[in-house]
Design a protein around this motif. Sequence first.
Motif, PDB file in Angstrom:
ATOM      1  N   SER A  69       0.831  -1.032  -0.068  1.00  0.00           N
ATOM      2  CA  SER A  69       0.014   0.207   0.046  1.00  0.00           C
ATOM      3  C   SER A  69       0.978   1.313   0.043  1.00  0.00           C
ATOM      4  CB  SER A  69      -0.950   0.127   1.302  1.00  0.00           C
ATOM      5  OG  SER A  69      -1.827  -1.222   1.165  1.00  0.00           O
ATOM      6  N   CYS A  70       1.849   1.229   0.637  1.00  0.00           N
ATOM      7  CA  CYS A  70       2.727   2.360   0.814  1.00  0.00           C
ATOM      8  C   CYS A  70       3.427   2.630  -0.780  1.00  0.00           C
ATOM      9  CB  CYS A  70       4.088   2.247   1.890  1.00  0.00           C
ATOM     10  SG  CYS A  70       3.377   2.167   3.604  1.00  0.00           S
ATOM     11  N   ALA A  71       3.815   1.500  -1.431  1.00  0.00           N
ATOM     12  CA  ALA A  71       4.383   1.546  -2.657  1.00  0.00           C
ATOM     13  C   ALA A  71       3.374   2.218  -3.588  1.00  0.00           C
ATOM     14  CB  ALA A  71       4.896   0.196  -3.022  1.00  0.00           C
ATOM     15  N   GLU A  72       2.276   1.863  -3.340  1.00  0.00           N
ATOM     16  CA  GLU A  72       1.256   2.066  -4.315  1.00  0.00           C
ATOM     17  C   GLU A  72       1.000   3.668  -4.239  1.00  0.00           C
ATOM     18  OE1 GLU A  72      -2.176   0.041  -6.063  1.00  0.00           O
ATOM     19  OE2 GLU A  72      -1.795  -1.404  -4.022  1.00  0.00           O
ATOM     20  N   LEU A  73       0.902   4.126  -2.900  1.00  0.00           N
ATOM     21  CA  LEU A  73       0.600   5.643  -2.392  1.00  0.00           C
ATOM     22  C   LEU A  73       1.550   6.414  -3.057  1.00  0.00           C
ATOM     23  CD1 LEU A  73      -0.924   5.246   1.214  1.00  0.00           C
ATOM     24  CD2 LEU A  73      -2.172   6.044  -1.069  1.00  0.00           C
ATOM     25  N   ALA A  74       3.003   5.958  -2.982  1.00  0.00           N
ATOM     26  CA  ALA A  74       4.240   6.490  -3.424  1.00  0.00           C
ATOM     27  C   ALA A  74       4.258   6.743  -4.909  1.00  0.00           C
ATOM     28  CB  ALA A  74       5.423   5.968  -3.071  1.00  0.00           C
ATOM     29  N   THR A  75       3.735   5.522  -5.616  1.00  0.00           N
ATOM     30  CA  THR A  75       3.530   5.724  -6.977  1.00  0.00           C
ATOM     31  C   THR A  75       2.448   6.532  -7.570  1.00  0.00           C
ATOM     32  OG1 THR A  75       4.217   3.506  -7.243  1.00  0.00           O
ATOM     33  CG2 THR A  75       2.968   4.039  -9.162  1.00  0.00           C
ATOM     34  N   PHE A  88      -4.615  -2.590 -10.724  1.00  0.00           N
ATOM     35  CA  PHE A  88      -4.718  -3.709  -9.596  1.00  0.00           C
ATOM     36  C   PHE A  88      -3.773  -4.582  -9.506  1.00  0.00           C
ATOM     37  CE2 PHE A  88      -7.302  -5.887 -12.687  1.00  0.00           C
ATOM     38  CZ  PHE A  88      -6.723  -7.182 -12.451  1.00  0.00           C
ATOM     39  N   TYR A  89      -2.733  -4.815 -10.422  1.00  0.00           N
ATOM     40  CA  TYR A  89      -1.635  -5.592 -10.536  1.00  0.00           C
ATOM     41  C   TYR A  89      -0.768  -5.318  -9.442  1.00  0.00           C
ATOM     42  CZ  TYR A  89      -3.569  -7.007 -14.987  1.00  0.00           C
ATOM     43  OH  TYR A  89      -4.760  -7.680 -15.804  1.00  0.00           O
ATOM     44  N   ALA A  90      -0.706  -4.053  -8.881  1.00  0.00           N
ATOM     45  CA  ALA A  90       0.459  -3.717  -8.133  1.00  0.00           C
ATOM     46  C   ALA A  90       0.052  -4.596  -6.675  1.00  0.00           C
ATOM     47  CB  ALA A  90       0.263  -2.369  -7.949  1.00  0.00           C
TER      48      ALA A  90
END
Length: 196
Positions: A69-75, A88-90
């Motif tokens: 989730s942190c990586a997705e928010l950063a992206t 949604f693949y992330a």
Amino acid sequence: MNKSSTLQNSLMLTPLIGVTDSLVTALGLWLMFALVLSAYGVSMSVLRSRMIPATHLLACLLLTATLTSCAELATQAWSLQWHQHLGFYAGLIALQCVVLEHNGFFQSPRRDRLRLCGLFGALMVGLGLLREFIGNGTLASHLSWMAGATQPDWQGWTLIADGGLHLATLAPGGFILLGLLIAAHQAWTRRPAAPH
């Protein structure tokens, strides 16, 4: 091949076909995968000895979901277009980490872990390059998304003016191309039978 390795490989197949329609999305998901996998491995190496077996799965789920989730928010903060194309693949990275933990991947030697991550990345980037070239006739389009640019000036190299074979950018085209690559690899590495 046992059931756990089949599950592990089939989970990797989903993002491999889903996000490799272009180089940018393939490279982006692989970078996110490598980052989350590394952070998870370091964190669990510290926590694993301090947990009782009954809490291991719950801790694994919470940690990997948090890191993903942190990586997705950063992206998303870095480049919204890039995040939207990852889709949604992330989120499947979290599930992949749980399966890898269950299979003992993080207790294996570092060289084996780096090899798997490198092979997965090379396959994703290679398939992304091929599918973008065959499907759109371009190379590295939307590369500015990875740089966080909001007004892209450069759209990549256009190699085929009329575009390409659009089927290659769709999921069935990804399966067909992957099947052809596997067949070519098997034909290339097959040794000729010895004469009797």
